[in-house]
Write a protein that holds these residues in place. Sequence first.
Motif, short mmCIF file in Angstrom:
data_model
loop_
_atom_site.label_atom_id
_atom_site.label_comp_id
_atom_site.label_asym_id
_atom_site.label_seq_id
_atom_site.Cartn_x
_atom_site.Cartn_y
_atom_site.Cartn_z
N UNK A 1 1.16 -0.81 -0.13
CA UNK A 1 -0.10 0.09 0.19
C UNK A 1 0.79 1.38 -0.33
N UNK A 2 0.60 2.34 -0.65
CA UNK A 2 1.56 3.51 -0.61
C UNK A 2 0.51 4.55 0.02
N UNK A 3 1.45 4.57 0.58
CA UNK A 3 1.05 6.39 2.34
C UNK A 3 2.11 7.09 2.16
N UNK B 1 14.26 15.77 14.91
CA UNK B 1 12.77 15.05 13.93
C UNK B 1 13.12 16.45 12.44
N UNK B 2 13.97 16.99 12.66
CA UNK B 2 14.35 17.69 11.80
C UNK B 2 15.27 17.16 10.25
N UNK B 3 15.26 16.09 10.20
CA UNK B 3 15.42 15.10 8.98
C UNK B 3 14.55 14.38 8.66
N UNK B 4 14.19 14.72 6.85
CA UNK B 4 13.24 14.19 6.13
C UNK B 4 13.14 12.28 6.55
N UNK C 1 8.03 8.73 11.12
CA UNK C 1 6.86 9.12 12.16
C UNK C 1 5.98 9.06 11.11
N UNK C 2 6.19 9.02 9.62
CA UNK C 2 4.54 9.14 8.63
C UNK C 2 4.61 8.11 8.48
N UNK D 1 4.56 5.26 10.53
CA UNK D 1 4.58 4.28 12.59
C UNK D 1 2.84 4.28 11.76
N UNK D 2 2.83 6.34 11.97
CA UNK D 2 1.69 5.75 12.16
C UNK D 2 0.06 4.47 11.02
N UNK D 3 0.97 4.62 9.91
CA UNK D 3 0.28 3.57 8.73
C UNK D 3 0.47 2.60 9.55
N UNK D 4 1.35 1.95 10.22
CA UNK D 4 1.31 0.54 10.74
C UNK D 4 1.03 1.00 11.55
#
Length: 292
Positions: A7-9, A57-60, A66-67, A69-72
Amino acid sequence: MSGPVVVGFDSSASSFAAVETAAHEAQLRGVGLRVVHAFTWPSRQTPLGRSRLGPAEAGLHDLAEHIVAEAVEYAQNVEPEVEVVHTIVIDDPLTVLEAQSHDAELIVVGSHGLGSFAGLLVGSTAVHLAAHSRCPVLVVRGRPGPEGPVLLAVDGSPEGEEAVSFAFAEASLREAGLLALHVWNTWTDRAYEGPGDPLNMVVDIDRHRDEEERVLAEALSGHRARYPEVTVHQRSVRSRIRPALIEASRSAQLLVVGARGRGGFAGLLLGSVSQAVLHHSHCPVTVVRAPE
């Protein structure tokens, strides 16, 4: 061994819906789920990892982690028994999804997105993905009828055989009925209904209808025996293709189409018919490409 559902997220609402659908599809198939996030490095000055000049958290890459982890977490809540892994790739999302399709059983994407996956169904992007993916592509859109059938667009072409197989298997997994719809016409994507139809003067419509019904029956015959548990309703309709498919999708839980076809569905992913289905279907759409 079957590959995972991919899945693309990108954290958009549409991609969360895609994760939910993908988790269900993985559970139905008894395979794992792989959440994929792709992004491009916007400039050479953008830190990819942890920066010495700012917080971690400044790094891409930290943001991407983080993004994802929400999906997982979301997928694990939807289907706790499904094994969920994730992949973060620095590249164009379309290129990434194409590469992921080589070992996937199914790719799931949302109909709209943000960031890297923005405009997935705008212009030629969705057409390109569906035409080049090595596995079926499920586009999550509309409001599927949970009790409705799997809707299969049948054109009787060899290229559409994979779509027929996929639709039967999907109906079996979902314990749903299958509505096989064959939309046909004579020469153009329009239908005359009155006795003054000029085509009726040169074409034997009844004979043409009998031939189209035979095409539909032959396309389904072998699959009925392999999936006796699937209740099949077949419908052969002389009509305009786009309105017929879109209208039938209102009560369906999934619309399955082939990537290419002939007859009524010729050029399904090459012109206005594909755009109409992908943009206006009332339920999710799975595009199945014939193997090379």
